[in-house]
Design a protein around this motif. Structure first.
Motif, PDB file in Angstrom:
ATOM      1  N   ALA B 317       0.848  -1.201   0.000  1.00 49.64           N
ATOM      2  CA  ALA B 317       0.000   0.000   0.000  1.00 49.64           C
ATOM      3  C   ALA B 317       0.882   1.248   0.000  1.00 49.64           C
ATOM      4  CB  ALA B 317      -0.929  -0.004   1.221  1.00 49.64           C
ATOM      5  N   VAL B 318       1.947   1.218   0.791  1.00 51.66           N
ATOM      6  CA  VAL B 318       2.859   2.375   0.852  1.00 51.66           C
ATOM      7  C   VAL B 318       3.481   2.644  -0.512  1.00 51.66           C
ATOM      8  CG1 VAL B 318       5.027   3.224   1.824  1.00 51.66           C
ATOM      9  CG2 VAL B 318       3.359   2.088   3.303  1.00 51.66           C
ATOM     10  N   VAL B 319       4.008   1.627  -1.172  1.00 49.75           N
ATOM     11  CA  VAL B 319       4.697   1.882  -2.447  1.00 49.75           C
ATOM     12  C   VAL B 319       3.700   2.173  -3.565  1.00 49.75           C
ATOM     13  CG1 VAL B 319       6.666   0.468  -1.729  1.00 49.75           C
ATOM     14  CG2 VAL B 319       4.995  -0.491  -3.308  1.00 49.75           C
ATOM     15  N   GLU B 342      12.848 -11.499   4.188  1.00 44.19           N
ATOM     16  CA  GLU B 342      12.611 -12.297   2.995  1.00 44.19           C
ATOM     17  C   GLU B 342      11.103 -12.420   2.722  1.00 44.19           C
ATOM     18  OE1 GLU B 342      13.904 -16.726   1.931  1.00 44.19           O
ATOM     19  OE2 GLU B 342      15.509 -15.542   2.867  1.00 44.19           O
ATOM     20  N   SER B 343      10.341 -12.669   3.778  1.00 44.71           N
ATOM     21  CA  SER B 343       8.895 -12.791   3.555  1.00 44.71           C
ATOM     22  C   SER B 343       8.262 -11.411   3.356  1.00 44.71           C
ATOM     23  CB  SER B 343       8.229 -13.552   4.701  1.00 44.71           C
ATOM     24  OG  SER B 343       8.451 -12.907   5.932  1.00 44.71           O
ATOM     25  N   VAL B 344       8.880 -10.370   3.899  1.00 40.45           N
ATOM     26  CA  VAL B 344       8.374  -9.015   3.629  1.00 40.45           C
ATOM     27  C   VAL B 344       8.424  -8.753   2.130  1.00 40.45           C
ATOM     28  CG1 VAL B 344       8.807  -6.546   3.924  1.00 40.45           C
ATOM     29  CG2 VAL B 344       9.027  -8.084   5.880  1.00 40.45           C
ATOM     30  N   ARG B 345       9.551  -9.114   1.520  1.00 39.07           N
ATOM     31  CA  ARG B 345       9.695  -8.863   0.077  1.00 39.07           C
ATOM     32  C   ARG B 345       8.716  -9.720  -0.728  1.00 39.07           C
ATOM     33  NH1 ARG B 345      15.369  -9.617   1.522  1.00 39.07           N
ATOM     34  NH2 ARG B 345      16.106  -7.597   2.283  1.00 39.07           N
ATOM     35  N   THR B 346       8.473 -10.956  -0.247  1.00 31.85           N
ATOM     36  CA  THR B 346       7.473 -11.798  -0.912  1.00 31.85           C
ATOM     37  C   THR B 346       6.095 -11.153  -0.852  1.00 31.85           C
ATOM     38  OG1 THR B 346       8.726 -13.775  -0.342  1.00 31.85           O
ATOM     39  CG2 THR B 346       6.412 -14.091  -0.937  1.00 31.85           C
ATOM     40  N   GLY B 347       5.729 -10.678   0.334  1.00 34.22           N
ATOM     41  CA  GLY B 347       4.422 -10.030   0.478  1.00 34.22           C
ATOM     42  C   GLY B 347       4.324  -8.793  -0.398  1.00 34.22           C
ATOM     43  N   LEU B 348       5.392  -8.033  -0.472  1.00 30.01           N
ATOM     44  CA  LEU B 348       5.400  -6.829  -1.302  1.00 30.01           C
ATOM     45  C   LEU B 348       5.206  -7.192  -2.769  1.00 30.01           C
ATOM     46  CD1 LEU B 348       5.886  -3.760  -1.597  1.00 30.01           C
ATOM     47  CD2 LEU B 348       8.334  -4.244  -1.701  1.00 30.01           C
ATOM     48  N   ARG B 349       5.923  -8.210  -3.222  1.00 30.57           N
ATOM     49  CA  ARG B 349       5.833  -8.617  -4.621  1.00 30.57           C
ATOM     50  C   ARG B 349       4.415  -9.089  -4.969  1.00 30.57           C
ATOM     51  NH1 ARG B 349       6.204 -13.279  -6.278  1.00 30.57           N
ATOM     52  NH2 ARG B 349       7.341 -14.124  -4.506  1.00 30.57           N
ATOM     53  N   ARG B 350       3.787  -9.792  -4.031  1.00 31.28           N
ATOM     54  CA  ARG B 350       2.445 -10.291  -4.296  1.00 31.28           C
ATOM     55  C   ARG B 350       1.412  -9.173  -4.392  1.00 31.28           C
ATOM     56  NH1 ARG B 350       0.909 -15.541  -3.364  1.00 31.28           N
ATOM     57  NH2 ARG B 350      -1.086 -14.985  -2.438  1.00 31.28           N
ATOM     58  N   HIS B 351       1.625  -8.079  -3.701  1.00 29.74           N
ATOM     59  CA  HIS B 351       0.543  -7.103  -3.568  1.00 29.74           C
ATOM     60  C   HIS B 351       0.822  -5.741  -4.193  1.00 29.74           C
ATOM     61  CE1 HIS B 351      -1.655  -9.899  -1.153  1.00 29.74           C
ATOM     62  NE2 HIS B 351      -0.648 -10.051  -0.336  1.00 29.74           N
ATOM     63  N   ALA B 352       2.063  -5.478  -4.601  1.00 34.15           N
ATOM     64  CA  ALA B 352       2.346  -4.175  -5.216  1.00 34.15           C
ATOM     65  C   ALA B 352       2.264  -4.291  -6.736  1.00 34.15           C
ATOM     66  CB  ALA B 352       3.734  -3.690  -4.805  1.00 34.15           C
TER      67      ALA B 352
END
Lengths: 388, 388
Positions: B317-319, B342-352
């Motif tokens: 949401a932020v990006v 590592e999972s933060v980046r996974t979550g970001l990739r899935r939703h941004a």
């Protein structure tokens, strides 16, 4: 922005003079609710700029000699009346949509003098679209008026004047719109995403006026936002700020054209509302759905309400993260008015921090003209007026 | 900011002189990776400011007479070497937490000269906390050094120096921290939310350095973000920007202290991770959980991973909305390092959006000192140095 283009060394007397000229010009071209370019007395200019009367007087003389301002003999001690000269030139705003092309001619305050909107075929190639825009501009512009700057709006992400997204606006894929636009118009061109232009227009002359930060959300077939922070358009590092349509609400939700699932756009776009009603009101247009809802039909009302609740949830993310003064809803869906906005406010209240939940959410004042008016304002604000 | 305090009329020669002085001082106090205040030749100052050599020479002379800069005889034609004088005074940064109080003394570049951190009891009253901070400052400051400005960080929303939230930081509820702080220190005080100060520090001297926009997310018992846009702290209309911890992910999710449900904080705070493991690792501290995960324990790894996936979703949401150059993760949870990121980046990739999904996400370089260093930097940046 324009100050970076100045050749004067910072801190020099020449740059002080240029900065003072700009200060006076910026007051003269401040917009005025659609009225004619405002007339200022020199005393008013001195007060508005903080400059000494003698300095204002010298600047007005220089600007008059350059043909940028008209002066009229004033009434006694308040000095002569000054306004931006009609001979100083005009700007054009152009709004390219998926199925329309609109052109507005404005003066250097961004006030619209004439405008026209035409339907265009889908996937209209950008060369033809630009040629048509130039022809419409030539028809609308006053004879002999110099075209100083063009603001060009496109329904796609734009970075440094180049259309970024492949899927979203086929006729303009990877086109350097600033360069081809400048060549077509023979004037400097600035290019912006249409939601950003709508945000600029609502901030300067619409519902965001008088605040220092506002967010404009355009909801039609796509859902995007323009963000004004500290009275300036905010684009983000790569020009991609404001992608509210792709906030995810349910990772098992409907597939979105962006490749994710359960994005706001899949719940709150015109197509999403039509899709919800596919069995009950097959083939209904948005306006037919709104009309049906206005008769009290519970299915049509529920579809708009659910779109609004999701939109409010998305706005909660906007206000929690950016705390704007006001949120303005535009695009086709705004025609649903309170049938949509009431549930938007409910969604916002449920999901935003309590101190932020009452952020005002209002319908666009400028309607389908928002992006066009923003394009003309952008062109006026980016016009380089300095004299030497 | 400080320019608004100037008494000089804009556009006058006096204001030009003041602006040029400020330009030179801003270069002299630009930070330097924790080294001593940088020495500049007058030629370098002319280049960095764009001012003429003669102008720089006059300004350096004036600043020297006012005791703000030291000059050393230079090597020939490059002119004398100049640096901010140690006698120009010091600043203090103060970081109040729920269970700690930290004080740093800095020079006018914001570089820390000495610091101390102490544990304090929960719900420590603000009068006692301030008295302790003043005493610690007095112990740390060099004899005779004038305290020019104080930056004060609090783990609560702050608007115009006043603590806004009732629930979040009991000892300071509704306290006008700027006023009581100024009275306690006898110096001007600026107050900021601790995540905002962490963002300032990471942007100036940490992982955000060299970008024009960065977001710092502090994850401890609470979850909040500080936002830097165009190299300035962005606070929003009412000072409430950055409330990432209360983005909603599931409206049927766990109740949050803010009154909503399924907020990011309920999935990704230290307590949330401890809560997930309440049966498997009862009473474990965060560091014990991290150590267990590092042994390969699947339960501890899964708890950190799920916290990371939700955090990545929130960062999407932020990006999507703000398109920053980099996101920096700080606070206690940052100690989990790649087990979380590592999972933060996974979550970001899935939703941004795909063009934004690769926005870098990195761990804080400054660790638990981030807010304290930000408080010292804020104090240095807000120090009014103009001479007449």
């Amino acid at each position: 922005m324009t100050s970076e283009r100045s050749d004067h060394a910072p801190g020099s007397t020449a740059s002080l003079r240029a900065a003072n000229q700009r200060r006076v010009l910026d007051v003269l071209r401040s917009t005025t609710d659609g009225e004619a370019a405002t007339v200022f007395t020199q005393a008013e200019l001195a007060r508005a700029t903080g400059l000494a009367r003698a300095t204002v007087s010298n600047i007005v003389r220089d600007l008059g000699q350059a043909g940028l301002v008209d002066t009229e003999a004033g009434s006694g001690r308040r000095g002569s009346a000054v306004r931006l000269s009609e001979g100083a030139g005009i700007v054009a705003g152009v709004d390219f949509g998926h199925s329309h092309l609109a052109v507005a001619i404005g003066d250097l305050t961004g006030r619209v003098l004439a405008e026209e909107r035409r339907a265009i075929p889908p996937e209209f190639p950008h060369e033809e679209a630009l040629a048509l825009a130039v022809a419409m501009t030539d028809e609308l512009r006053p004879a002999g008026a110099a075209l100083r700057h063009v603001g060009l709006g496109l329904p796609a992400p734009v970075t440094d004047g180049v259309v970024q997204s492949a899927a979203i606006f086929p006729g303009w894929r990877n086109v350097d719109a600033r360069t081809v636009g400048s060549e077509a118009f023979g004037s400097p061109v600035d290019v912006e995403n249409d939601a950003n232009l709508g945000a600029l227009a609502e901030h300067r002359i619409g519902e965001g006026r008088g605040t220092d930060s506002s967010v404009f959300v355009k909801i039609s077939s796509g859902v995007g936002a323009g963000i004004i922070l500290r009275n300036e358009l905010f684009q983000g590092t790569a020009g991609s700020a404001g992608e509210i349509g792709h906030l995810t609400f349910d990772e098992q939700g409907p597939l979105c054209r962006c490749g994710s699932r359960g994005c706001l756009e899949t719940y709150t776009s015109v197509q999403a509302v039509q899709g919800l009603l596919a069995s009950q009101l097959p083939g209904a247009s948005l306006d037919e759905i709104i009309a049906t809802a206005e008769t009290g039909d519970v299915l049509a009302r529920r579809a708009l309400e659910d779109a609004g609740l999701h939109l409010g949830w998305g706005l909660a993310a906007v206000v929690n993260l950016m705390n704007p003064s006001v949120v303005v809803i535009g695009g086709d869906m705004a025609r649903a008015g309170e049938l949509l906005l009431e549930s938007v406010r409910t969604g916002l209240r449920r999901h935003a921090l309590d101190t932020l939940a009452l952020t005002p959410v209002v319908a666009s004042r400028l309607g389908e003209r928002a992006s066009l008016l923003g394009a003309a304002l952008l062109a006026a604000e980016r016009t380089e007026l300095l004299v030497d």
